[in-house]
Design an enzyme around this catalytic site. Structure first.
Site, short mmCIF file in Angstrom:
data_model
loop_
_atom_site.label_atom_id
_atom_site.label_comp_id
_atom_site.label_asym_id
_atom_site.label_seq_id
_atom_site.Cartn_x
_atom_site.Cartn_y
_atom_site.Cartn_z
N GLU A 1 14.44 -2.07 6.24
CA GLU A 1 12.96 -2.11 6.45
C GLU A 1 12.47 -2.56 5.00
O GLU A 1 12.89 -2.01 3.93
CB GLU A 1 12.79 -0.68 6.50
CG GLU A 1 11.09 -0.29 6.73
CD GLU A 1 10.87 1.18 6.71
OE1 GLU A 1 9.87 1.49 6.36
OE2 GLU A 1 11.99 1.77 7.55
N ASP B 1 3.21 6.47 0.68
CA ASP B 1 4.25 6.36 -0.28
C ASP B 1 4.45 7.42 -1.35
O ASP B 1 3.19 7.51 -2.19
CB ASP B 1 4.57 5.22 -0.85
CG ASP B 1 4.89 3.84 0.39
OD1 ASP B 1 5.43 4.37 1.35
OD2 ASP B 1 4.23 2.97 0.25
#
Length: 258
Positions: free
Chosen positions: A46, A57
């Site tokens: 990924e 994130d």
């Protein structure tokens, strides 16, 4: 059949998806990282497309994005790098791009999907692409270019919505282990009930668990009630001061898979 679907046909359990940030630790590291992951046990790669405002994130991946952007990484540059891998026949596992809508829309959504497919990308994760817009505008374009699209679900997602997102997804469904950012430590006893609940829904897609998977114990726990898991922050940390990417990757993945 897509490469991602083929993967889950021949490997139904303990699928290891490893996240890396394009252009990290150096601009030209992307291909070296992909090759190292392929050679050392990753089933899926990924690739994070660095963005200045990444909603999902945690600080480690945010920092890697900041460095990658400072290094000069762009979507154009990433596609150039992936084309090199693709044209040389060196791509061995499915590749999924993870990113956010703003830079993709700036690139041009259909052009992005067309160019991604042309350089061997197999699927997309765009966490801020809403379900309605996917159904009405973007989903048909993604399908046109043969790309899988992966939606995220959390422990707070209702059964009805999980089933809807599963029906819209292809490739796999991304089960966020808790409603937080990446890299947070998780108590997998509390996650177990959530994963068992997802199992009971008899979903059409395999399920990969992400957020907080960092070592063999958390990987094993995640895989007990899913098809596999996604590791990101811990791998980015392993690359942080790496002198030899292949050696660092090999050493890190050994701690997960052996």
């Amino acid at each position: 059949m897509s490469s991602i679907k083929e993967l889950f046909q021949h490997k139904k359990n303990n699928v290891l998806n490893v996240y890396c940030t394009a252009g990290y630790p150096k601009l030209e590291s992307t291909l070296e990282v992909i090759k190292a992951l392929q050679q050392n046990g990753a089933d899926l790669v990924e690739i994070g497309m660095p963005y200045s405002d990444p909603l999902a994130d945690g600080p480690v991946i945010q920092a890697s994005s900041t460095i990658a952007l400072a290094n000069g990484m762009t979507i154009h540059k990433l596609f150039e790098q992936l084309k090199t891998l693709h044209d040389a026949g060196q791509k061995k596992v499915p590749i999924v791009l993870m990113g956010y809508m703003n830079p993709v829309l700036q690139y041009g959504f259909e052009k992005f999907c067309k160019d991604a497919a042309a350089v061997g990308v197999d699927g997309l994760i765009l966490p801020d692409l809403p379900e309605y817009e996917f159904e009405t505008e973007y989903g048909p374009i993604i399908k046109k270019y043969g790309l899988d699209f992966i939606f995220l679900v959390t422990p707070e997602t209702s059964e009805q919505r999980v089933k809807k997102l599963d029906a819209l997804s292809s490739g796999f469904l991304y089960a966020v282990s808790s409603s937080s950012t990446t890299g947070k430590d998780k108590n997998f006893t509390s996650v177990q009930h959530y994963l068992e609940k997802l199992q009971s829904y008899k979903l059409q897609n395999p399920v990969l668990v992400g957020f907080g998977i960092k070592d063999k114990a958390s990987f094993t726990d995640a895989c007990e009630f899913s098809n596999g898991a996604i590791i990101g922050t811990a791998y980015i940390k392993a690359l942080e001061n790496s002198i030899d990417i292949n050696s660092s990757t090999q050493a890190f993945l050994k701690t997960i898979t052996l």
